[in-house]
Motif scaffolding. Sequence first.
Motif, PDB file in Angstrom:
ATOM      1  N   TYR A  89     115.966  80.688 104.174  1.00 42.38           N
ATOM      2  CA  TYR A  89     116.211  80.853 102.737  1.00 42.38           C
ATOM      3  C   TYR A  89     114.954  80.681 101.893  1.00 42.38           C
ATOM      4  CZ  TYR A  89     120.878  80.541 104.581  1.00 42.38           C
ATOM      5  OH  TYR A  89     121.996  80.760 105.334  1.00 42.38           O
ATOM      6  N   GLY A  90     113.798  80.960 102.504  1.00 42.02           N
ATOM      7  CA  GLY A  90     112.542  80.904 101.770  1.00 42.02           C
ATOM      8  C   GLY A  90     112.093  82.297 101.368  1.00 42.02           C
ATOM      9  N   HIS A  91     111.026  82.352 100.607  1.00 44.41           N
ATOM     10  CA  HIS A  91     110.417  83.609 100.168  1.00 44.41           C
ATOM     11  C   HIS A  91     108.956  83.621 100.586  1.00 44.41           C
ATOM     12  CE1 HIS A  91     113.661  83.466  96.907  1.00 44.41           C
ATOM     13  NE2 HIS A  91     113.985  84.432  97.746  1.00 44.41           N
ATOM     14  N   THR A  92     108.527  84.756 101.134  1.00 45.74           N
ATOM     15  CA  THR A  92     107.145  84.908 101.574  1.00 45.74           C
ATOM     16  C   THR A  92     106.400  85.829 100.627  1.00 45.74           C
ATOM     17  OG1 THR A  92     107.786  84.643 103.884  1.00 45.74           O
ATOM     18  CG2 THR A  92     105.649  85.664 103.476  1.00 45.74           C
ATOM     19  N   LEU A  93     105.186  85.447 100.287  1.00 45.48           N
ATOM     20  CA  LEU A  93     104.279  86.283  99.513  1.00 45.48           C
ATOM     21  C   LEU A  93     103.107  86.641 100.414  1.00 45.48           C
ATOM     22  CD1 LEU A  93     103.058  87.589  96.986  1.00 45.48           C
ATOM     23  CD2 LEU A  93     102.232  85.323  96.317  1.00 45.48           C
ATOM     24  N   VAL A  94     102.913  87.941 100.647  1.00 45.81           N
ATOM     25  CA  VAL A  94     101.775  88.416 101.434  1.00 45.81           C
ATOM     26  C   VAL A  94     100.767  88.989 100.446  1.00 45.81           C
ATOM     27  CG1 VAL A  94     101.010  89.954 103.281  1.00 45.81           C
ATOM     28  CG2 VAL A  94     103.318  88.995 103.350  1.00 45.81           C
ATOM     29  N   HIS A  95      99.508  88.571 100.572  1.00 47.02           N
ATOM     30  CA  HIS A  95      98.493  89.096  99.658  1.00 47.02           C
ATOM     31  C   HIS A  95      97.170  89.286 100.377  1.00 47.02           C
ATOM     32  CE1 HIS A  95      95.628  85.778  98.859  1.00 47.02           C
ATOM     33  NE2 HIS A  95      96.636  84.997  99.198  1.00 47.02           N
ATOM     34  N   CYS A  96      96.346  90.138  99.787  1.00 49.27           N
ATOM     35  CA  CYS A  96      94.935  90.270 100.150  1.00 49.27           C
ATOM     36  C   CYS A  96      94.199  90.274  98.812  1.00 49.27           C
ATOM     37  CB  CYS A  96      94.682  91.519 101.006  1.00 49.27           C
ATOM     38  SG  CYS A  96      95.279  93.068 100.300  1.00 49.27           S
ATOM     39  N   ASN A  97      93.004  90.797  98.744  1.00 49.84           N
ATOM     40  CA  ASN A  97      92.286  90.762  97.461  1.00 49.84           C
ATOM     41  C   ASN A  97      92.959  91.616  96.402  1.00 49.84           C
ATOM     42  OD1 ASN A  97      90.331  88.950  98.294  1.00 49.84           O
ATOM     43  ND2 ASN A  97      88.980  90.545  99.050  1.00 49.84           N
ATOM     44  N   ALA A  98      93.258  92.882  96.755  1.00 51.47           N
ATOM     45  CA  ALA A  98      93.811  93.816  95.771  1.00 51.47           C
ATOM     46  C   ALA A  98      95.299  94.113  95.968  1.00 51.47           C
ATOM     47  CB  ALA A  98      93.022  95.126  95.805  1.00 51.47           C
ATOM     48  N   GLY A  99      95.869  93.701  97.081  1.00 55.84           N
ATOM     49  CA  GLY A  99      97.274  94.011  97.343  1.00 55.84           C
ATOM     50  C   GLY A  99      97.474  95.485  97.649  1.00 55.84           C
ATOM     51  N   VAL A 100      96.494  96.092  98.313  1.00 57.83           N
ATOM     52  CA  VAL A 100      96.501  97.540  98.535  1.00 57.83           C
ATOM     53  C   VAL A 100      96.484  97.900 100.023  1.00 57.83           C
ATOM     54  CG1 VAL A 100      95.134  99.656  98.196  1.00 57.83           C
ATOM     55  CG2 VAL A 100      95.415  98.040  96.317  1.00 57.83           C
ATOM     56  N   SER A 101      95.650  97.240 100.815  1.00 57.57           N
ATOM     57  CA  SER A 101      95.438  97.668 102.196  1.00 57.57           C
ATOM     58  C   SER A 101      95.955  96.665 103.226  1.00 57.57           C
ATOM     59  CB  SER A 101      93.947  97.952 102.414  1.00 57.57           C
ATOM     60  OG  SER A 101      93.704  98.496 103.697  1.00 57.57           O
ATOM     61  N   ARG A 102      95.322  95.514 103.359  1.00 52.35           N
ATOM     62  CA  ARG A 102      95.713  94.548 104.391  1.00 52.35           C
ATOM     63  C   ARG A 102      97.138  94.036 104.196  1.00 52.35           C
ATOM     64  NH1 ARG A 102      90.364  91.052 103.498  1.00 52.35           N
ATOM     65  NH2 ARG A 102      90.717  92.016 101.476  1.00 52.35           N
ATOM     66  N   SER A 103      97.438  93.543 103.007  1.00 51.42           N
ATOM     67  CA  SER A 103      98.764  92.972 102.765  1.00 51.42           C
ATOM     68  C   SER A 103      99.849  94.044 102.837  1.00 51.42           C
ATOM     69  CB  SER A 103      98.803  92.250 101.417  1.00 51.42           C
ATOM     70  OG  SER A 103      98.410  93.113 100.368  1.00 51.42           O
ATOM     71  N   ALA A 104      99.551  95.234 102.337  1.00 46.35           N
ATOM     72  CA  ALA A 104     100.526  96.330 102.421  1.00 46.35           C
ATOM     73  C   ALA A 104     100.801  96.685 103.876  1.00 46.35           C
ATOM     74  CB  ALA A 104     100.015  97.551 101.661  1.00 46.35           C
ATOM     75  N   THR A 105      99.753  96.710 104.692  1.00 51.92           N
ATOM     76  CA  THR A 105      99.912  97.006 106.113  1.00 51.92           C
ATOM     77  C   THR A 105     100.850  95.993 106.765  1.00 51.92           C
ATOM     78  OG1 THR A 105      97.727  98.029 106.239  1.00 51.92           O
ATOM     79  CG2 THR A 105      98.665  97.222 108.312  1.00 51.92           C
ATOM     80  N   LEU A 106     100.670  94.724 106.457  1.00 50.15           N
ATOM     81  CA  LEU A 106     101.513  93.684 107.054  1.00 50.15           C
ATOM     82  C   LEU A 106     102.962  93.806 106.600  1.00 50.15           C
ATOM     83  CD1 LEU A 106      98.958  90.745 106.855  1.00 50.15           C
ATOM     84  CD2 LEU A 106      99.712  91.966 108.930  1.00 50.15           C
ATOM     85  N   CYS A 107     103.188  94.209 105.369  1.00 48.93           N
ATOM     86  CA  CYS A 107     104.558  94.433 104.891  1.00 48.93           C
ATOM     87  C   CYS A 107     105.198  95.623 105.612  1.00 48.93           C
ATOM     88  CB  CYS A 107     104.565  94.653 103.375  1.00 48.93           C
ATOM     89  SG  CYS A 107     104.205  93.158 102.422  1.00 48.93           S
ATOM     90  N   LEU A 108     104.419  96.677 105.855  1.00 49.05           N
ATOM     91  CA  LEU A 108     104.929  97.840 106.596  1.00 49.05           C
ATOM     92  C   LEU A 108     105.360  97.420 107.999  1.00 49.05           C
ATOM     93  CD1 LEU A 108     102.244 100.507 105.584  1.00 49.05           C
ATOM     94  CD2 LEU A 108     104.582 100.320 104.716  1.00 49.05           C
ATOM     95  N   VAL A 109     104.547  96.598 108.643  1.00 47.68           N
ATOM     96  CA  VAL A 109     104.863  96.118 109.991  1.00 47.68           C
ATOM     97  C   VAL A 109     106.184  95.350 109.992  1.00 47.68           C
ATOM     98  CG1 VAL A 109     104.131  94.489 111.782  1.00 47.68           C
ATOM     99  CG2 VAL A 109     102.498  96.118 110.832  1.00 47.68           C
ATOM    100  N   TYR A 110     106.340  94.452 109.028  1.00 47.57           N
ATOM    101  CA  TYR A 110     107.581  93.674 108.939  1.00 47.57           C
ATOM    102  C   TYR A 110     108.795  94.593 108.809  1.00 47.57           C
ATOM    103  CZ  TYR A 110     111.390  91.122 106.850  1.00 47.57           C
ATOM    104  OH  TYR A 110     112.646  90.630 106.567  1.00 47.57           O
ATOM    105  N   LEU A 111     108.708  95.577 107.933  1.00 50.19           N
ATOM    106  CA  LEU A 111     109.843  96.488 107.734  1.00 50.19           C
ATOM    107  C   LEU A 111     110.152  97.293 108.993  1.00 50.19           C
ATOM    108  CD1 LEU A 111     109.096  97.732 104.106  1.00 50.19           C
ATOM    109  CD2 LEU A 111     110.900  96.137 104.830  1.00 50.19           C
ATOM    110  N   MET A 112     109.109  97.703 109.717  1.00 46.62           N
ATOM    111  CA  MET A 112     109.341  98.434 110.969  1.00 46.62           C
ATOM    112  C   MET A 112     109.991  97.530 112.011  1.00 46.62           C
ATOM    113  SD  MET A 112     106.176 101.065 111.623  1.00 46.62           S
ATOM    114  CE  MET A 112     104.869  99.855 111.620  1.00 46.62           C
ATOM    115  N   LYS A 113     109.447  96.347 112.187  1.00 50.95           N
ATOM    116  CA  LYS A 113     109.923  95.466 113.266  1.00 50.95           C
ATOM    117  C   LYS A 113     111.290  94.859 112.979  1.00 50.95           C
ATOM    118  CE  LYS A 113     108.753  91.712 116.347  1.00 50.95           C
ATOM    119  NZ  LYS A 113     107.739  90.765 116.807  1.00 50.95           N
ATOM    120  N   HIS A 114     111.512  94.406 111.754  1.00 48.75           N
ATOM    121  CA  HIS A 114     112.725  93.643 111.479  1.00 48.75           C
ATOM    122  C   HIS A 114     113.758  94.347 110.602  1.00 48.75           C
ATOM    123  CE1 HIS A 114     111.408  90.224 113.734  1.00 48.75           C
ATOM    124  NE2 HIS A 114     110.261  90.193 113.077  1.00 48.75           N
ATOM    125  N   HIS A 115     113.423  95.514 110.078  1.00 53.14           N
ATOM    126  CA  HIS A 115     114.407  96.286 109.317  1.00 53.14           C
ATOM    127  C   HIS A 115     114.669  97.642 109.961  1.00 53.14           C
ATOM    128  CE1 HIS A 115     115.114  93.864 105.602  1.00 53.14           C
ATOM    129  NE2 HIS A 115     114.039  93.252 106.078  1.00 53.14           N
TER     130      HIS A 115
END
Length: 180
Positions: A89-115
Amino acid sequence: MHQSGTQRLAGLCQVTEHLFLSNGRAANDKANVSRFNITCIINATQDNTKMSTAELEYVNIPVTDSPSSLLSDYFDEVADKIKLTGEQYGHTLVHCNAGVSRSATLCLVYLMKHHGMTLLEAHKWVKSCRPIIRPNSGFWKQLIQYENKLYGCATVTMITSPIGEIPDIYEEETREMFPL
């Protein structure tokens, strides 16, 4: 679940019920972290500066935004951490410097693996939440390999363009920038 224009301007975007994506500035804003009940921050930069709070778990993924960086070394670890935090029941915030490349990539991975999303579906979803996402070409190659590992096929391919190798989903956009 998408957020209002105000939340987009704050630099923090809601991707799922328990996953948020932002730039470094928004991630370091204690008011944002509190307002969205963030319990875990995943910092995909080489800067390991932590906000001091007992209620906040902090994970550092020390990679540069370079096509040669092996962000894929962290794909499963980060995706599983996001899932576990949500189950608690927690919330995760993924970030990098601009929120464009690294953090977005990690969010894509999460959606592929767990959604169960394909890479193409995950990209459309995250881009609808945060229109400025644009993983670098090396991260795209790693995402395509990961999708192949998960599903045995790829919904995105790399193509040659006037600016080098790009994912085929950027082809139209690039054609507009560099007309023949």
